[in-house]
Enzyme design. Sequence first.
Site, PDB file in Angstrom:
ATOM      1  NE  ARG A  58       4.097   2.195  -1.744  1.00 14.26           N
ATOM      2  CZ  ARG A  58       5.232   1.752  -1.169  1.00 14.26           C
ATOM      3  NH1 ARG A  58       6.372   1.925  -1.800  1.00 14.26           N
ATOM      4  NH2 ARG A  58       5.225   1.155  -0.015  1.00 14.26           N
TER       5      ARG A  58
ATOM      6  CG  ASN B 256       2.961  -0.724   3.125  1.00 17.50           C
ATOM      7  OD1 ASN B 256       2.280  -1.559   2.537  1.00 17.50           O
ATOM      8  ND2 ASN B 256       4.254  -0.553   2.892  1.00 17.50           N
ATOM      9  N   GLY B 257       1.659  -2.964   5.291  1.00 15.75           N
ATOM     10  CA  GLY B 257       2.301  -4.162   5.845  1.00 15.75           C
ATOM     11  C   GLY B 257       1.270  -5.046   6.523  1.00 15.75           C
TER      12      GLY B 257
ATOM     13  CD  GLU C 135       3.466  -8.690 -14.552  1.00 17.07           C
ATOM     14  OE1 GLU C 135       3.252  -8.328 -13.387  1.00 17.07           O
ATOM     15  OE2 GLU C 135       4.610  -8.697 -15.000  1.00 17.07           O
TER      16      GLU C 135
ATOM     17  CE  LYS D  56       7.512  -1.654 -10.711  1.00 19.98           C
ATOM     18  NZ  LYS D  56       7.584  -2.347 -12.022  1.00 19.98           N
TER      19      LYS D  56
ATOM     20  CB  CYS E 298      -0.859   0.017   1.262  1.00 18.61           C
ATOM     21  SG  CYS E 298      -1.797  -1.488   1.511  1.00 18.61           S
TER      22      CYS E 298
ATOM     23  CG  HIS F 167      10.635 -34.918 -22.731  1.00 16.31           C
ATOM     24  ND1 HIS F 167      11.113 -36.210 -22.725  1.00 16.31           N
ATOM     25  CD2 HIS F 167      11.558 -34.189 -23.398  1.00 16.31           C
ATOM     26  CE1 HIS F 167      12.277 -36.271 -23.325  1.00 16.31           C
ATOM     27  NE2 HIS F 167      12.574 -35.051 -23.747  1.00 16.31           N
TER      28      HIS F 167
ATOM     29  CD  GLU G 245       9.947 -10.707 -17.773  1.00 14.22           C
ATOM     30  OE1 GLU G 245       9.894 -11.481 -16.803  1.00 14.22           O
ATOM     31  OE2 GLU G 245       9.436  -9.574 -17.749  1.00 14.22           O
TER      32      GLU G 245
ATOM     33  CE  LYS H 276       6.377  -7.822 -17.525  1.00 16.58           C
ATOM     34  NZ  LYS H 276       7.254  -8.511 -16.685  1.00 16.58           N
TER      35      LYS H 276
ATOM     36  CD1 TRP I  57      -2.985  -5.324  -4.340  1.00 16.84           C
ATOM     37  CD2 TRP I  57      -1.335  -6.004  -3.012  1.00 16.84           C
ATOM     38  NE1 TRP I  57      -2.625  -6.574  -4.749  1.00 16.84           N
ATOM     39  CE2 TRP I  57      -1.617  -7.016  -3.959  1.00 16.84           C
ATOM     40  CE3 TRP I  57      -0.333  -6.222  -2.109  1.00 16.84           C
ATOM     41  CZ2 TRP I  57      -0.926  -8.225  -3.994  1.00 16.84           C
ATOM     42  CZ3 TRP I  57       0.360  -7.425  -2.121  1.00 16.84           C
ATOM     43  CH2 TRP I  57       0.048  -8.413  -3.062  1.00 16.84           C
TER      44      TRP I  57
HETATM   45  C1  AGP Z   1       6.998  -8.415 -12.910  1.00 14.88           C
HETATM   46  O1  AGP Z   1       6.421  -7.769 -14.025  1.00 14.88           O
HETATM   47  C2  AGP Z   1       6.141  -8.282 -11.685  1.00 14.88           C
HETATM   48  N1  AGP Z   1       5.819  -6.950 -11.390  1.00 14.88           N
HETATM   49  C3  AGP Z   1       6.739  -9.040 -10.512  1.00 14.88           C
HETATM   50  O2  AGP Z   1       6.924 -10.392 -10.902  1.00 14.88           O
HETATM   51  C4  AGP Z   1       8.088  -8.495 -10.000  1.00 14.88           C
HETATM   52  O3  AGP Z   1       9.103  -8.726 -10.951  1.00 14.88           O
HETATM   53  C5  AGP Z   1       8.435  -9.260  -8.721  1.00 14.88           C
HETATM   54  O4  AGP Z   1       7.427  -9.003  -7.757  1.00 14.88           O
HETATM   55  C6  AGP Z   1       9.806  -8.872  -8.157  1.00 14.88           C
HETATM   56  O5  AGP Z   1       9.829  -7.514  -7.838  1.00 14.88           O
HETATM   57  P1  AGP Z   1      11.250  -6.867  -7.413  1.00 14.88           P
HETATM   58  O6  AGP Z   1      12.135  -6.925  -8.615  1.00 14.88           O
HETATM   59  O7  AGP Z   1      10.916  -5.463  -6.992  1.00 14.88           O
HETATM   60  O8  AGP Z   1      11.784  -7.704  -6.282  1.00 14.88           O
END
Ligand code: AGP
Length: 588
Positions: free
Chosen positions: A27, A100-101, A471, A583, A2, A487, A464, A468, A74
């Site tokens: 965030r 936050n947390g 997400e 994020k 958050c 396999h 990767e 993308k 969040w």
């Molecule tokens: C990637 O697009 C995501 N946002 C997520 O997987 C991110 O890479 C992951 O949470 C790691 O974040 P960081 O690099 O800040 O540790």
Amino acid sequence: MCSIIGYKGQLNAAPLLVDSLKQMEYRGYDSVGIAIINDGKVIVRKSVGNVSNVTEKFNLGIMPGHTGIGHTRWATHGRVTEENAHPHYGCTNSIAIVHNGVIENHRELRNELIGLGHRFKSDTDSEVIAHLLESYYAKKDIKKTTIETCRRLKGAYAFVAAFEDGRICGSRCDQPLIIGSLDGGYFISSDVLGFLKHTDKAIFLHNRDIAIIESNALQLFDFEGNAVNRETTQVAWEGSSLDKGKYAFHTLKEIHEQPAVVEKAGIKKSGKIKEFCDILGDTRTVYITASGTSYHCALIAKYLLSNLAKIHCETIVSSEFPYTLESIDNSSVLLAISQSGETADVLEAARVAKQIGSKILSIVNIPTSSLARMSDSFLEIECGPEVGVAATKSFTAQLSLIYAIVDRLCNYVLGFQANKIFLAEASREVLDQETKIQAIAGKLRQARDIYLLGRSIHYPIALEGALKIKELSYIHAEGIVAGELKHGPLALIDKNTYVIIINPDDRTHCDNIISAREIKTRGATIIGISNKPNEAYDIFLKLPFIGESILYPIIEVLPLQILAYYLALIKNIDPDYPRNLAKSVTVK
Ligand code: AGP
């Protein structure tokens, strides 16, 4: 994760808080709220929705008062509802808090407080902070109130509270909390982006620090009540402004910033790179840990360090670290890769390794992050703030820095430094195909499943690309080692399947063409990403030829990012803020 923000100063707080929350909205963005102190009253406005929705709903920007706090959520504990939105307040509306947390002992505290007659309005863990402060506030001693409250809280948290008399307090334990000091006032925020528009003078609170802001004075002390002195740091985000410029979304802007990121990789702080490389080169085993996109970068780092620098490496995804009986010991090095430097799983892995006596190296975007602060040596990827939740330029920046490190360890035989400008140019060439890639996205809009194939150093790029697509567009996508098709995964392939093959003309090329032909006979649609066309591809996305084929990952990820971005737009999804994600995952 958050966003929390507080302001006390000579200006009207509400418009500042709203703008700060906008800057930090990446965030977390399922609900928003602010509390303003005006004429001895705590006025709370909060709702489900993003900053724009809630601002418009309550006309937040015009609430009068020079003290206030704000929050974008969040959800971790409690559904996404207005009651669960922050700020929370106690029974007497004399104190409002944003958090936050996670408060791990919130149930025990809630039951105790209910036993004392407190009535809760939400099912969040955060609300206990408001009632605790209220229960200790009876004697109006804000310092004692805050210390008593903090001593009861367990977990990784940062909170800010605003009192009816206009004072603000805040404290942190394993979640960031930063003071922004400016003439005539203070911000207190979870992220420098919350106040960077107004001041670059930041005071990074340490764990178990407590801050109290009253009139124009800032007091810092610890849980024992002893005054503490924290240095003021000048922070700056180079090379990037916080607005979207000519782009529709931060994500597209950040995709297009990547050529510049490649060009400047590894240039600055060469002294730090030497120290970093000396530690790396002088160890028996390097354990590389990261999460998500950064973990895909870790896989490439392992490939390069093992095959070129001849350093024995193991990769461990951070969330698996606690269950991994790795032989990590005090002669090992843990290399943690994290854009935010605040990912809970990564921090936990680093803490465990540090306790064992391993040296901690990290690659981060935020030099003041918790991970950087606990590292024996860290390097910055220096790509500026990445606002889009999907990591794009930070991945390329991490990758480029790793190439620069390996290049240095191998006396530059890798050719990264020598080819950086060429690589940046090649990246621009790929990004110039944006319209063509947008058209390909149109062809995939109905896809149920998209499989991405790669071998060797290209397999992490397949992973990767799949991440993308997942997400950003919510379409199921899976990265597969091309050689593994027979396999099992081949059973998934039929005429409704889309397969993207990452296939530059290197030693994996011919084997991939064989895989492509196997897939073609099952009727799938094949998208080839390569510098070399082939009749097996139904759609061909050309990469510029790169002499040093081991450098292809830097450019072959780009079309996958663009494709995922346009799939999001086609499906009317906001690419900057995908559902359920944040994020930086600062909770486990
Ligand atoms: C990637 O697009 C995501 N946002 C997520 O997987 C991110 O890479 C992951 O949470 C790691 O974040 P960081 O690099 O800040 O540790």
